[in-house]
Design a protein around this motif. Structure first.
Motif, PDB file in Angstrom:
ATOM      1  N   VAL A 215       1.559   5.504   1.743  1.00  0.00           N
ATOM      2  CA  VAL A 215       0.852   4.889   0.625  1.00  0.00           C
ATOM      3  C   VAL A 215      -0.608   4.691   0.988  1.00  0.00           C
TER       4      VAL A 215
ATOM      5  N   TYR B  62       2.683  -1.688  -8.231  1.00  0.00           N
ATOM      6  CA  TYR B  62       2.899  -0.335  -7.725  1.00  0.00           C
ATOM      7  C   TYR B  62       2.244  -0.191  -6.350  1.00  0.00           C
TER       8      TYR B  62
ATOM      9  N   PHE C  51       1.403   3.160  -3.869  1.00  0.00           N
ATOM     10  CA  PHE C  51       1.455   4.602  -4.082  1.00  0.00           C
ATOM     11  C   PHE C  51       0.528   5.358  -3.141  1.00  0.00           C
TER      12      PHE C  51
ATOM     13  N   LEU D 122       5.588   6.919  -4.642  1.00  0.00           N
ATOM     14  CA  LEU D 122       5.303   5.849  -5.594  1.00  0.00           C
ATOM     15  C   LEU D 122       6.435   4.835  -5.537  1.00  0.00           C
ATOM     16  N   TYR D 123       6.090   3.563  -5.323  1.00  0.00           N
ATOM     17  CA  TYR D 123       7.052   2.473  -5.335  1.00  0.00           C
ATOM     18  C   TYR D 123       6.726   1.536  -6.501  1.00  0.00           C
TER      19      TYR D 123
ATOM     20  N   ARG E 158      11.724   3.120  -4.987  1.00  0.00           N
ATOM     21  CA  ARG E 158      10.946   4.357  -4.951  1.00  0.00           C
ATOM     22  C   ARG E 158      11.180   5.147  -6.236  1.00  0.00           C
TER      23      ARG E 158
ATOM     24  N   GLY F  15       4.573  11.166  -6.850  1.00  0.00           N
ATOM     25  CA  GLY F  15       3.596  10.293  -6.214  1.00  0.00           C
ATOM     26  C   GLY F  15       2.426  10.071  -7.143  1.00  0.00           C
TER      27      GLY F  15
ATOM     28  N   ARG G 239      -1.161   7.828 -14.154  1.00  0.00           N
ATOM     29  CA  ARG G 239      -1.223   8.296 -12.777  1.00  0.00           C
ATOM     30  C   ARG G 239      -1.664   9.749 -12.745  1.00  0.00           C
TER      31      ARG G 239
ATOM     32  N   GLN H  65      -1.320  13.244 -10.553  1.00  0.00           N
ATOM     33  CA  GLN H  65      -0.537  13.945  -9.551  1.00  0.00           C
ATOM     34  C   GLN H  65      -1.217  15.253  -9.188  1.00  0.00           C
TER      35      GLN H  65
END
Length: 467
Positions: free
Chosen positions: A192, A204, A206, A211-212, A223, A227, A240, A242
């Protein structure tokens, strides 16, 4: 009443009863003697005293009993002790963060975030790890926030998370998932790099490959798929980015706050991103700004970045191209981006060859930018409280410094200085961001255990350490 007196009274009453005439005789005798005084029967002297004593005894007893009965019926019940109730959940919008592949950004807290009430208790947690240093910050109000970082430990990874409800004056430790931290661990597995909270409960952690999500204030983490190279919250949703660097396709995806399903709203091909070295996402309510950075240090035919903007919370996007005006000799490229609560955009523009840089400000959604004065060694980070209050981090007199401009980059004043820097280049990374027009934070590379805080739009700053 004495026993002999009671016995004498009973005998006298019995005698009267035996001598009493029948009822009809009483009636006749009463009528016959209407005009005559009835003859009085002699009574013992002690009898009247005994009868009076009995009457007093009965009256007193009835009175006492009546008072007790009335008091019982009319007195309110005594209140029981109040039941102890648990304090309300602490409250926890977000603030900019630093990604190793992208500069800092500033983000408004989402409309759903509620400010922490004055005097709210700090989040429940353990002690702050000794030697804790900051890698990223996020705030959901002027006072409630979280810091992602690391601290010495006996067994890696040593990734740590702390929280505050006091604006950074005090902190408590919060257990993160067991995961490495970019820039600290080898990261052969997913690591992260950033933290974001949308509400005191939803947050979050990440990195580009992981990504959590927490929905209980960090007590547990789940999780998620994929990501995030960048993630920001605002206008009731989460965005987000990616992708991988350099040259991989990029996608921008949207989800509800705390949701697990994502939908793509922008897709950029490898041709569109070119030799990108990182991305930066900044939000101000429904206005979203995505900066895709080129290779500023050379190696490609050009290192221009590309600015993509959305005015509807990320649903639709427009390509604004390189935001930096080409006003100096040679190529000028954007190296950092910030957006403010007044929807202005500030970009740090750097010469591809050389160390000179300047800040350019846009007040029309990124269509046009006004350039400021070219300066040396101010090419690290940019942050903005408004279009007329812009900040840059660099070196002044050999020390890492935060400088401020109130005229869109034409003149600058040092407002805070941290430690000395080694090497000749300006610092890269660190943290600089505003969660409102008045409140902002700065973490320097030379002293990552200190959070500088302003509550007057950047005119003055105070230092808070982790304890």
């Amino acid at each position: 009443m004495p026993e002999d007196l009671e016995a004498r009274l009973r005998r006298e009453l019995r005698s009267w009863a035996e001598e009493a005439p029948p009822p009809h005789a009483v009636s006749v005798r009463t009528l016959d003697a209407a005009d005559a005084m009835p003859a009085e029967r002699a009574r013992p002297a002690w009898l009247l005293s005994a009868i009076a004593a009995c009457v007093v005894f009965l009256v007193v007893g009835a009175t006492v009993g009546g008072i007790a009965l009335v008091r019982h019926l009319t007195e309110p019940a005594q209140p029981t002790a109040p039941t102890q109730t648990a304090p309300p959940a602490s409250p926890t919008g977000s603030v900019p963060s630093v990604h190793p592949t992208s500069p800092n950004r500033t983000t408004n807290p989402p409309s759903s975030a509620r400010p922490a009430p004055p005097g709210a208790a700090v989040p429940v947690g353990g002690p702050v790890p000794a030697g804790f240093t900051v890698h990223d910050l996020t705030f959901v109000s002027d006072n409630e926030g979280w810091a992602l970082g690391t601290a010495p430990c006996s067994s890696r990874p040593c990734t740590s998370l702390v929280g505050t409800n006091g604006g950074g004056r005090s902190w408590v430790g919060i257990r993160p998932p067991v995961v490495g931290l970019i820039g600290v661990d080898d990261c052969l597995a997913a690591c992260v790099s950033n933290v974001r909270f949308a509400t005191p409960a939803i947050g979050y952690l990440f990195g580009p490959q992981v990504l959590y999500l927490t929905t209980d204030g960090g007590a547990t983490w789940q999780r998620q798929s994929g990501g995030a190279a960048a993630l920001e919250i605002g206008d009731g949703n989460v965005l987000r980015v990616q992708g991988c660097f350099p040259g991989c396709p990029l996608t921008v995806q949207i989800s509800t706050i705390g949701g697990t399903a994502w939908r793509t709203v922008l897709a950029l091909s490898s041709t569109q991103v070119g030799t990108d070295t990182g991305v930066q996402l900044s939000r101000t309510g429904g206005h979203v700004f995505l900066q895709v950075y080129g290779h500023v240090t050379g190696g490609a035919s050009q290192a221009h970045s590309a600015l993509y903007v959305s005015a509807d919370g990320g649903q639709n996007w427009a390509d604004r191209g390189e935001p930096c005006p080409q006003v100096s000799p040679g190529e000028v490229d954007a190296s950092a981006l910030s957006s403010a609560t007044d929807e202005s955009i500030s970009v740090l523009c750097t010469q591809r060859s050389g160390s000179a840089s300047f800040v350019a400000v846009s007040t029309d959604g990124g269509r046009t930018f006004q350039s400021g004065k070219v300066l040396d060694h101010l090419q690290s980070q940019v942050g903005s409280a408004s279009m007329s209050s812009v900040f840059v981090v660099g070196t002044v007199g050999g020390r890492e410094s935060l400088v401020r401009s109130v005229d869109r980059g034409l003149t600058w004043t040092v407002v805070a200085q941290s430690g000395s820097l080694t090497g000749s280049s300006a610092p890269r990374g660190g943290f600089l961001g505003f969660e409102s027009a008045t409140t902002g934070r700065w973490v320097s590379l030379s002293d990552p255990s200190t959070v500088w805080t302003t509550r007057d739009g950047g005119a003055s700053w105070v230092r808070y350490t982790f304890h």
